[in-house]
Write a protein that holds these residues in place. Structure first.
Motif, PDB file in Angstrom:
ATOM      1  N   LYS A  82      35.993  30.402  45.049  1.00  8.49           N
ATOM      2  CA  LYS A  82      36.145  30.869  43.670  1.00  8.49           C
ATOM      3  C   LYS A  82      37.478  31.585  43.500  1.00  8.49           C
ATOM      4  O   LYS A  82      38.205  31.351  42.521  1.00  8.49           O
ATOM      5  CB  LYS A  82      34.984  31.791  43.291  1.00  8.49           C
ATOM      6  CG  LYS A  82      35.032  32.275  41.857  1.00  8.49           C
ATOM      7  CD  LYS A  82      33.828  33.152  41.548  1.00  8.49           C
ATOM      8  CE  LYS A  82      33.882  33.671  40.120  1.00  8.49           C
ATOM      9  NZ  LYS A  82      32.697  34.549  39.807  1.00  8.49           N
ATOM     10  N   GLU A  83      37.818  32.445  44.442  1.00 11.02           N
ATOM     11  CA  GLU A  83      39.095  33.161  44.370  1.00 11.02           C
ATOM     12  C   GLU A  83      40.262  32.207  44.580  1.00 11.02           C
ATOM     13  O   GLU A  83      41.315  32.361  43.964  1.00 11.02           O
ATOM     14  CB  GLU A  83      39.128  34.287  45.412  1.00 11.02           C
ATOM     15  CG  GLU A  83      40.397  35.114  45.422  1.00 11.02           C
ATOM     16  CD  GLU A  83      40.641  35.863  44.107  1.00 11.02           C
ATOM     17  OE1 GLU A  83      41.820  36.170  43.830  1.00 11.02           O
ATOM     18  OE2 GLU A  83      39.668  36.137  43.371  1.00 11.02           O
ATOM     19  N   ARG A 105      41.117  30.587  41.413  1.00  7.68           N
ATOM     20  CA  ARG A 105      41.927  31.496  40.584  1.00  7.68           C
ATOM     21  C   ARG A 105      43.375  31.488  41.054  1.00  7.68           C
ATOM     22  O   ARG A 105      44.309  31.491  40.236  1.00  7.68           O
ATOM     23  CB  ARG A 105      41.355  32.914  40.642  1.00  7.68           C
ATOM     24  CG  ARG A 105      42.024  33.892  39.677  1.00  7.68           C
ATOM     25  CD  ARG A 105      41.382  35.261  39.739  1.00  7.68           C
ATOM     26  NE  ARG A 105      41.811  36.031  40.883  1.00  7.68           N
ATOM     27  CZ  ARG A 105      42.957  36.755  40.932  1.00  7.68           C
ATOM     28  NH1 ARG A 105      43.772  36.776  39.886  1.00  7.68           N
ATOM     29  NH2 ARG A 105      43.269  37.434  42.014  1.00  7.68           N
ATOM     30  N   TYR A 106      43.551  31.469  42.370  1.00  5.62           N
ATOM     31  CA  TYR A 106      44.900  31.415  42.938  1.00  5.62           C
ATOM     32  C   TYR A 106      45.638  30.154  42.482  1.00  5.62           C
ATOM     33  O   TYR A 106      46.800  30.207  42.071  1.00  5.62           O
ATOM     34  CB  TYR A 106      44.807  31.465  44.464  1.00  5.62           C
ATOM     35  CG  TYR A 106      46.027  30.935  45.188  1.00  5.62           C
ATOM     36  CD1 TYR A 106      47.196  31.688  45.250  1.00  5.62           C
ATOM     37  CD2 TYR A 106      46.002  29.687  45.797  1.00  5.62           C
ATOM     38  CE1 TYR A 106      48.318  31.198  45.910  1.00  5.62           C
ATOM     39  CE2 TYR A 106      47.117  29.190  46.456  1.00  5.62           C
ATOM     40  CZ  TYR A 106      48.269  29.955  46.510  1.00  5.62           C
ATOM     41  OH  TYR A 106      49.376  29.460  47.149  1.00  5.62           O
ATOM     42  N   LYS A 118      45.187  28.334  39.813  1.00  6.51           N
ATOM     43  CA  LYS A 118      45.551  28.436  38.400  1.00  6.51           C
ATOM     44  C   LYS A 118      46.702  29.414  38.200  1.00  6.51           C
ATOM     45  O   LYS A 118      47.618  29.167  37.400  1.00  6.51           O
ATOM     46  CB  LYS A 118      44.344  28.878  37.580  1.00  6.51           C
ATOM     47  CG  LYS A 118      43.229  27.843  37.496  1.00  6.51           C
ATOM     48  CD  LYS A 118      42.061  28.359  36.677  1.00  6.51           C
ATOM     49  CE  LYS A 118      40.936  27.323  36.629  1.00  6.51           C
ATOM     50  NZ  LYS A 118      39.769  27.845  35.868  1.00  6.51           N
ATOM     51  N   TYR A 148      50.466  35.334  41.177  1.00  8.14           N
ATOM     52  CA  TYR A 148      49.141  35.606  41.724  1.00  8.14           C
ATOM     53  C   TYR A 148      49.177  36.946  42.456  1.00  8.14           C
ATOM     54  O   TYR A 148      50.145  37.261  43.152  1.00  8.14           O
ATOM     55  CB  TYR A 148      48.713  34.504  42.692  1.00  8.14           C
ATOM     56  CG  TYR A 148      47.424  34.809  43.437  1.00  8.14           C
ATOM     57  CD1 TYR A 148      46.195  34.729  42.788  1.00  8.14           C
ATOM     58  CD2 TYR A 148      47.439  35.204  44.772  1.00  8.14           C
ATOM     59  CE1 TYR A 148      45.022  35.029  43.445  1.00  8.14           C
ATOM     60  CE2 TYR A 148      46.259  35.499  45.445  1.00  8.14           C
ATOM     61  CZ  TYR A 148      45.051  35.406  44.780  1.00  8.14           C
ATOM     62  OH  TYR A 148      43.884  35.698  45.432  1.00  8.14           O
TER      63      TYR A 148
END
Length: 280
Positions: free
Chosen positions: A65-66, A69-70, A72, A79
């Protein structure tokens, strides 16, 4: 007492019980297992079977999940690491209570290590400090096939095919100089070498520890139960009778899948990896 207050009290009671009981039951946990792989190697079908075992709590790819995010954030230009990169891992370990705990990570620098903020050596040391005493390494001998599977994923967005789902045959042009690996794009041969060297580094770091070595071709491709039984035995547990929930996504010969197969053959044919053209 007002009936409206009772659900609130019950909720807080459950939260308190979890906060007290989970760490206590964790003291009786038989062990913690970390799996390492580079993705697209059969890990999801194996994990789907492990998660059906009543004595195993398998948390999956805790850092994915993280990492999403990274990915994106990198595309948007920036980031920043989370304040506590291991928060989700520790939370999942508490949820396991007295069951065997397991999770997995993509261990290359270009993958989950990006969102933990340490190199692989320090990460392995951190796992030991957290109480991990067993490690599973899942490889794919044919790294070329793994990379092509990653390209298909980027193009189609289809991660997996259910066991009862019809597979669509695909034919596409492979950009030999733009192979995705994490947030980077590499020449095909460089990408193969990166994965190969990454596994060699990991093996050196895990030397002397309890390690279960698996590979897709010998332990998953024809019969995922082979890998399942090996991992469950490695945990010291009796196997259950899980269902196989997924099927192969790209089993066709490469010449049937890749429009510019002649270019691929010319590039790989000059390297020690030419055997990967024929092997599944």
């Amino acid at each position: 007492m007002s009936e409206l207050l009772q659900p609130s009290i019950s909720h807080h009671t459950r939260r308190y019980a979890k906060a007290v009981l989970n760490p206590l039951l964790g003291m009786f946990r038989p062990g913690n297992v970390a799996m390492f792989h580079v993705g697209r190697v059969g890990s999801t079908v194996l994990v789907g079977m492990l998660q059906q075992h009543r004595r195993i709590y398998w948390a999956g790819e805790v850092f994915q999940k993280e990492h999403n995010r990274y990915m994106k954030a990198v595309g948007a230009g920036g980031y920043s690491l989370p304040e506590d990169p291991l928060k989700d891992l520790r939370a999942e370990m508490r949820e396991a209570r007295n069951r065997m705990f397991g999770f997995e990570m993509k261990f290359l620098d270009e993958h989950h290590l990006k969102v933990i903020g340490v190199d692989l050596e320090r990460y392995v040391d951190t796992l030991s400090e957290l109480g991990f005493d067993r490690y599973v390494v899942l490889k794919r001998k044919n790294i070329l096939r793994r990379l092509i599977s990653g390209v298909v994923l980027r193009d189609t967005g289809q991660f997996h095919i259910r066991a009862d789902q019809k597979r669509q045959k695909r034919r596409f042009h492979l950009d030999l100089h733009r192979i995705p690996l994490g947030a980077r794009y590499l020449d095909l041969v460089d990408a193969i070498r990166m994965i190969e060297e990454g596994h060699e580094h990991l093996d050196r770091l895990l030397a002397g520890k309890q390690v279960c070595q698996l590979n897709y071709e010998d332990h998953i491709s024809d019969d995922p139960f082979v890998a399942y039984r090996k991992v469950v035995a490695f945990m010291g547990l009796e196997p259950g009778k899980p269902e196989i929930l997924l099927r192969k996504t790209n089993p066709d010969p490469l010449e049937d899948m890749i429009e510019n197969y002649d270019e691929l053959q010319a590039m790989i044919g000059k390297t020690p990896y030419r055997w990967m053209l024929e092997s599944a």
